[in-house]
Design a protein around this motif. Structure first.
Motif, PDB file in Angstrom:
ATOM      1  N   GLY A 165     -57.972  67.503  89.308  1.00  0.00           N
ATOM      2  CA  GLY A 165     -57.863  66.285  88.512  1.00  0.00           C
ATOM      3  C   GLY A 165     -57.828  66.575  87.022  1.00  0.00           C
ATOM      4  N   ASP A 224     -54.788  60.384  87.708  1.00  0.00           N
ATOM      5  CA  ASP A 224     -55.268  61.473  86.862  1.00  0.00           C
ATOM      6  C   ASP A 224     -54.098  62.102  86.117  1.00  0.00           C
ATOM      7  OD1 ASP A 224     -57.937  61.299  87.664  1.00  0.00           O
ATOM      8  OD2 ASP A 224     -57.653  62.715  89.330  1.00  0.00           O
ATOM      9  N   SER A 265     -54.188  70.459  88.685  1.00  0.00           N
ATOM     10  CA  SER A 265     -54.009  69.137  89.297  1.00  0.00           C
ATOM     11  C   SER A 265     -54.890  68.953  90.521  1.00  0.00           C
ATOM     12  CB  SER A 265     -52.535  68.913  89.661  1.00  0.00           C
ATOM     13  OG  SER A 265     -52.184  69.547  90.875  1.00  0.00           O
ATOM     14  N   GLN A 314     -50.401  62.244  88.066  1.00  0.00           N
ATOM     15  CA  GLN A 314     -49.965  62.589  89.419  1.00  0.00           C
ATOM     16  C   GLN A 314     -48.896  61.598  89.891  1.00  0.00           C
ATOM     17  OE1 GLN A 314     -51.259  65.141  91.308  1.00  0.00           O
ATOM     18  NE2 GLN A 314     -53.391  65.469  90.739  1.00  0.00           N
ATOM     19  N   THR A 354     -60.360  62.888  93.248  1.00  0.00           N
ATOM     20  CA  THR A 354     -59.202  62.909  92.356  1.00  0.00           C
ATOM     21  C   THR A 354     -58.296  61.736  92.686  1.00  0.00           C
ATOM     22  OG1 THR A 354     -58.126  64.492  93.842  1.00  0.00           O
ATOM     23  CG2 THR A 354     -59.213  65.375  91.880  1.00  0.00           C
ATOM     24  N   SER A 355     -57.545  61.320  91.662  1.00  0.00           N
ATOM     25  CA  SER A 355     -56.787  60.076  91.770  1.00  0.00           C
ATOM     26  C   SER A 355     -55.322  60.289  91.412  1.00  0.00           C
ATOM     27  CB  SER A 355     -57.393  59.031  90.820  1.00  0.00           C
ATOM     28  OG  SER A 355     -56.504  57.954  90.588  1.00  0.00           O
ATOM     29  N   GLN A 406     -62.397  67.274  86.744  1.00  0.00           N
ATOM     30  CA  GLN A 406     -61.597  66.055  86.598  1.00  0.00           C
ATOM     31  C   GLN A 406     -61.718  65.501  85.170  1.00  0.00           C
ATOM     32  OE1 GLN A 406     -62.659  62.929  89.325  1.00  0.00           O
ATOM     33  NE2 GLN A 406     -60.651  61.954  89.179  1.00  0.00           N
ATOM     34  N   GLN A 451     -57.227  69.904  97.338  1.00  0.00           N
ATOM     35  CA  GLN A 451     -57.368  68.752  96.452  1.00  0.00           C
ATOM     36  C   GLN A 451     -58.824  68.288  96.423  1.00  0.00           C
ATOM     37  OE1 GLN A 451     -54.257  67.491  95.058  1.00  0.00           O
ATOM     38  NE2 GLN A 451     -55.666  66.624  93.561  1.00  0.00           N
TER      39      GLN A 451
END
Length: 516
Positions: free
Chosen positions: A79, A159, A76, A180, A155-156, A54, A151
């Motif tokens: 992240g 990100d 992705s 994202q 993760t956000s 990330q 995922q």
């Protein structure tokens, strides 16, 4: 509406709903949606094994290839973000961009390895280079060895996922961060109203280092429409795509101009398109009318946008292309798409312009970048407060909400869909020992929309020729940025404060007005 939070959610959903349906087609090879998702998950695992996590960045230098989408979506899941580098960059432009991205791992197409080798010793952050394609391919085995991942926890939606490099007015490219949240919003909003009936197939032709390539490819994943991917926009690849049954395409007007010049047979080959989207440059009305005459059954969509919005913020739909009561709307860029608000602001007073009056176009949307990588100064200039993003474009909005783009505040030239910023070219030419001062302008070009022209003044006693100056530029710039013509003058016109009057330089060439 979808319930996607992360951009890879669309690939997962396609694999769950239609695992055996065709997802991607590329150079005679097909991936089902199940295989697409598996390749994305394995890419994530292989990246994690390289220490990517990330907040990290990777970079890719290659022509269009499903591997670029696998890298974007795979990173992705962790992240991490993928910097998709313009493979046309030359010399110090290339190493500057890769270094600026902070990439830990660099993926390079085999046919482009030589140009990366030239700058390999200058790459300060890259820990490993992985070759894709050709006899030296390392990517397939590297990817296959990856442990499939989903995922990653933590993760956000905020990100960054992609870093798209956009040349800036400082003369150096800026890395536009797209998160994202940005990409999910764009994928949801920007094809609103476009229909994908059974049997649809999308042509992914625009270079993936543009949002017109990567962001467009995301529509196919979301709508579970097969994507026919070609490495480059060239006649044989385009013909093969159309003969395979492509129904939806996004291309720049310069490609349509070339098809019209090629004759009726070339245009007939594309007459099976159900939907044709165009943008990234003005479409001359003669070219548009020619396309509509040759493709009477095709739905036309004009789009306007910026990299900073993942792509599209306004759209002119097919019915508006055919509205005989309002032919003037063909000169517009359409209306804001769902999820996008628009304003016109007087750039001097920062007050809203009166309806119908020109000013700077501002937009507010969840598609908007959080800023430029490592450039807080440029990010501060981009944002006007309360979520509004400055475009640098002058335009107006009529009483019915149609957006008209009339000029550009920034010295950007759009040639064949490629953005060229004058200061970037001026920076290179100013290093020529015979040149005293340089101004770069865009002039009309029937094929490319605009072409790059240099107006220069020579140092006393210097004798550089047009051919010598152009050759100098070719050594230091990507081909599309090189001036096609050079005018030598005694001195450049300036205002009392010393600023070069580019409007005066442009005036003889744009006497009939810009085509927008």
């Amino acid at each position: 509406m979808t319930d996607a939070t992360f951009i890879a959610d669309h690939a997962r959903a396609a694999a769950e709903a239609a695992p055996d349906d065709t997802g991607w087609i590329y150079e005679g090879r097909e991936w089902t949606w199940g295989q697409v998702w598996e390749s994305v998950r394995r890419t994530a695992g292989a990246l994690r094994a390289e220490g990517v996590g990330q907040g990290d960045h990777i970079a890719v230098v290659d022509k269009n290839n499903p591997a670029i989408l696998q890298l974007v979506l795979g990173a992705s899941l962790l992240g991490a973000a993928t910097a998709i580098v313009n493979w046309r960059l030359a010399g110090d432009e290339l190493d500057y961009t890769i270094n600026d991205s902070g990439a830990k791992v660099l993926f390079v197409g085999a046919e482009l390895l030589d140009q990366v080798d030239v700058v390999r010793d200058k790459l300060t952050t890259v820990e490993r280079i992985i070759v894709m394609g050709g006899d030296a391919d390392e990517f397939e085995a590297w990817q296959a060895a990856g442990e499939p991942l989903d995922q990653a926890p933590g993760t956000s939606a905020d990100d960054p996922v992609v870093v798209m490099y956009s040349s800036g007015t400082t003369g150096r490219p800026k890395g536009v961060l797209l998160t994202q949240r940005n990409l999910v919003a764009h994928t949801e909003n920007a094809d609103a109203g476009v229909e994908y009936p059974e049997g649809s197939k999308m042509l992914v032709a625009m270079p993936m280092f543009h949002v017109g390539g990567t962001s467009y490819a995301m529509f196919g994943i979301k709508n579970r429409v097969p994507g026919y991917i070609i490495r480059d926009v060239e006649p044989t690849a385009l013909a093969g795509a159309m003969m395979s049954g492509v129904t939806h395409a996004f291309l720049v007007p310069a490609v349509v101009a070339m098809l019209l010049q090629a004759g009726d047979d070339a245009m007939k080959l594309f007459s099976g398109l159900r939907a044709f989207s165009y943008g990234a440059a003005p479409m001359p009305q003669t070219i548009l009318r020619g396309a509509q005459q040759h493709w009477p059954e095709t739905a036309f969509y004009q789009v306007y946008g910026l990299t900073e919005f993942c792509g599209v913020v306004t759209m002119l739909h097919d019915d508006e292309h055919r509205d005989l009561e309002h032919p003037e709307r063909l000169l517009s860029a359409g209306k804001p798409i769902p999820g996008v608000e628009a304003r016109v602001v007087d750039p001097a007073t920062l007050q809203d312009a009166a309806p119908g009056e020109a000013g700077e176009l501002w937009f507010r949307t969840a598609q908007a970048t959080p800023g430029y990588h490592g450039r807080p100064d440029a990010t501060a200039e981009l944002y006007a407060g309360d979520g509004w993003v400055r475009t640098g474009d002058i335009g107006r909005i009529d009483a019915d909400g149609y957006v008209y783009v009339e000029d550009r505040i920034k010295d950007m030239i759009i040639t064949g869909g490629e953005n060229v910023y004058s200061p970037e070219v001026e920076r290179v030419l100013s290093e020529h020992p015979d040149l005293l001062e340089v101004a770069i302008i865009g002039v009309p070009d029937e094929t490319w929309g605009e072409s790059v022209k240099a107006v220069v003044a020579l140092r006393e006693g210097a004798h550089a020729t047009e051919a010598e100056i152009i050759a100098w530029a070719r050594e230091h710039l990507a081909h599309y940025k090189v001036p096609r013509t050079i005018d030598v003058v005694e001195m450049l016109p300036r205002n009392p404060s010393g600023k070069i009057l580019k409007r005066d330089l442009r005036k003889p060439y744009w006497a009939g007005g810009r085509q927008v």
